[in-house]
Design an enzyme around this catalytic site. Structure first.
Site, PDB file in Angstrom:
ATOM      1  N   GLU A 175     -32.788 -44.950 -60.227  1.00 41.87           N
ATOM      2  CA  GLU A 175     -32.130 -46.249 -59.683  1.00 41.87           C
ATOM      3  C   GLU A 175     -32.308 -46.013 -58.074  1.00 41.87           C
ATOM      4  OE1 GLU A 175     -28.923 -47.624 -61.225  1.00 41.87           O
ATOM      5  OE2 GLU A 175     -29.505 -48.286 -63.190  1.00 41.87           O
ATOM      6  N   GLU A 294     -32.905 -47.823 -69.409  1.00 41.20           N
ATOM      7  CA  GLU A 294     -31.407 -47.893 -69.722  1.00 41.20           C
ATOM      8  C   GLU A 294     -31.035 -49.200 -70.051  1.00 41.20           C
ATOM      9  OE1 GLU A 294     -28.881 -46.806 -66.579  1.00 41.20           O
ATOM     10  OE2 GLU A 294     -30.024 -44.947 -66.254  1.00 41.20           O
TER      11      GLU A 294
HETATM   12  O1  AHR Z   1     -25.572 -45.700 -67.402  1.00 43.24           O
HETATM   13  C1  AHR Z   1     -24.718 -45.679 -66.625  1.00 43.24           C
HETATM   14  C2  AHR Z   1     -25.376 -45.859 -65.143  1.00 43.24           C
HETATM   15  O2  AHR Z   1     -25.880 -47.238 -65.038  1.00 43.24           O
HETATM   16  C3  AHR Z   1     -26.229 -44.939 -64.931  1.00 43.24           C
HETATM   17  O3  AHR Z   1     -25.784 -43.732 -64.090  1.00 43.24           O
HETATM   18  C4  AHR Z   1     -27.125 -45.521 -63.711  1.00 43.24           C
HETATM   19  O4  AHR Z   1     -28.479 -45.214 -63.721  1.00 43.24           O
HETATM   20  C5  AHR Z   1     -27.086 -47.036 -63.888  1.00 43.24           C
HETATM   21  O5  AHR Z   1     -26.642 -47.936 -62.923  1.00 43.24           O
END
Ligand code: AHR
Length: 499
Positions: A175, A294
């Site tokens: 990210e 994610e």
């Molecule tokens: O999964 C929790 C967080 O969400 C992670 O660390 C990040 O990549 C995202 O913003």
């Protein structure tokens, strides 16, 4: 009760693409209690000799995880991998800035590899592009993948791991578009750094596959330009573009929430279009696929800052039936988009933003657990392009959407098929005709359903099995047709075999 019927038309020749096994992955971050008290808890009566909780390992195996992404997440962008290897009593306790917790480093790269072996999942490692350098990224590839006789491979051997780990999948940062990210960069700076990192990582091991950070979600002001810019720079040295998204019913608008698949599909479509555009612009023969590494429901508001304690309770969500139905749709989207989407990791696998929670004395499975387990264990072979004719439900965000959200798979080798059907209506049963159009003589040999009457219904420590996937009577197939009544707020899974 509505009499409005639905029809699902299935043809095993109408394939979308092979289903990548890596679509059923998970994400484990050093955040909250995912690693410590989740995976690794040496003081627990449930722990094995390595300190892994046996009950957690069993649940993860039961869900059929195929890959695990590690160690972050936002954690990754401040992580020095050297802190997490070598004798445990010499590893530093550090202030972990992303989640404001204390990190003991008792679990690191080699423990993670051991954990992956224990659940038979492919490891997917991240390299730090925040405080980390391209040198530290290349060094970690050497530590993991080079056999012996050099500085970092010999260091691994001195840590008791003679054989290389041969990690194939590598996330180049996390990210990096987000201003919250440690070492956040603009798209061009990240694209250039990621390109140089991937170059040296692939010099260390040309067989690895690299994953470029895409936008953190589709609400980012830089989306989708971030993706286009980073891709244009780093295209030839990357193999996947990462997508992240967390869904939620923050407005308590269940009808719209239950239509989340519409949003998920649009998100994939936009990024898939971006991939095609950049490939054309670069006149490239190289392909890049999507890695939705994610994804999860996350909105209920548990804190995300740890007050500098070890393994704080962070982002521990209690998931209900509507959340599970959104998860089921997400998995349907993965199958329907399997021509572009090759990796997906649910964030996260235990405790933190997870449908699995530990207590010292046990384990609680939220309803989404069962949705994931069914799809990950049964979707095999090719995804099928099913045609669905269904009554609609009205939603505020997406207008009218079909009540049914469906995906299907067929495995030519075993001649087994699977159908995954969500009825997102909150009130109406949908009598559904299933029609196999290709003339195969088959029967339905297994049938499960996860269903309830209240979208907010949950499992709890006192009533842990209120919402589980239950077997239902097998609908008879006659002349390639069957009928099933799909109750409101339900996820139904049917498998077929040849007769
Ligand atoms: O999964 C929790 C967080 O969400 C992670 O660390 C990040 O990549 C995202 O913003």
């Amino acid at each position: 009760m509505s009499t409005s019927k639905a029809q699902v038309l299935i043809d095993r020749n109408r394939t979308i693409a092979p289903i990548s096994p890596l679509l059923f992955g998970g994400f484990a971050e050093h955040m909250g209690r995912c690693v410590y008290e989740g995976i690794y808890d040496p003081k627990s009566p449930h722990a094995d000799e390595r300190g892994f909780r046996n009950d957690v390992l069993d649940a993860l195996r039961d869900q059929g995880y195929t890959t695990i992404r590690y160690p972050g997440g936002n954690f990754l962008s401040g992580y020095n991998w050297l802190d997490g290897v070598g004798p445990k009593d010499q590893r530093p306790r550090v202030r972990e800035l992303a989640w404001q917790s204390t990190e003991t480093n008792q679990f690191g790269t080699n423990e993670f590899m051991e954990f992956c072996k224990a659940i038979q999942a492919e490891p997917m490692l991240g390299v730090n592009m925040g405080t980390g350098t391209i040198q530290s990224a290349a060094d970690l590839v050497e530590y993991c993948n080079v056999a012996q006789g050099t500085r970092w491979s010999d260091l691994r051997a001195s840590h008791g791991v003679r054989e290389p780990h041969n990690v194939r999948y590598w996330c180049v940062g996390n990210e990096m578009d987000g201003p919250w990210q440690i070492g956040h960069l603009d798209a061009a700076s990240y694209g250039n750094k990621a390109l140089e990192a991937a170059k040296v990582m692939k010099m260390q091991d040309p067989t690895i596959k690299t994953i470029l950070c895409g936008s953190s979600n589709d609400r980012m002001p830089t989306y989708p330009d971030w993706d286009r810019t980073a891709l244009e720079i780093a295209w030839e040295d990357m193999d996947y573009l990462s997508m992240h998204y967390y869904a939620g019913n923050g407005e308590n608008d269940t009808a719209s929430y239950l239509a989340s698949a519409v949003l998920f599909e649009r998100y994939v479509d936009a990024l898939e279009g971006t991939l095609r555009y950049v490939k054309a612009k670069r006149r490239s023969k190289h392909d890049i696929y999507l890695s939705w590494d994610e994804w999860q429901v996350w909105y209920k508001g548990d804190p995300t800052q740890g007050n500098w304690v070890e393994a704080p309770h962070l982002a521990e969500e209690t998931y209900n039936l509507e959340d599970a139905l959104v998860v089921a749709q997400w998995l349907n989207v993965f199958l329907r988009k399997s021509y572009a989407l090759k990796i997906a990791c649910v964030a996260q696998i235990v405790n933190t933003i997870s449908w699995l929670h530990t207590r010292p004395d046990g384990l609680l499975k939220h309803p989404s657990y069962y949705a994931f387990k069914l799809v990950s264990n049964l979707a095999r072979g090719d995804a099928l392009d099913v045609h669905v004719k269904s009554p609609n439900v009205e939603t505020r965000h997406y207008d009218a959407v079909p009540s049914l959200d469906v995906s299907a798979s067929y495995d030519l080798e075993t001649q087994k098929g699977a159908l995954f059907l969500v009825n997102r209506s909150q009130t109406e049963s949908v009598p559904t005709d299933l029609v196999w159009q290709d003339g195969q003589t088959l029967k339905i040999d297994q049938a499960w359903q996860l269903a309830g009457t209240d979208p907010k219904e949950v499992n709890s420590w006192d009533a842990p099995e209120r919402l589980v996937a239950k077997t239902i009577p097998l609908p008879p197939v006659d002349g390639g047709r069957a009928t099933i009544n799909l109750p409101p707020l339900s996820f139904t899974v049917l498998t077929t075999c040849a007769v």
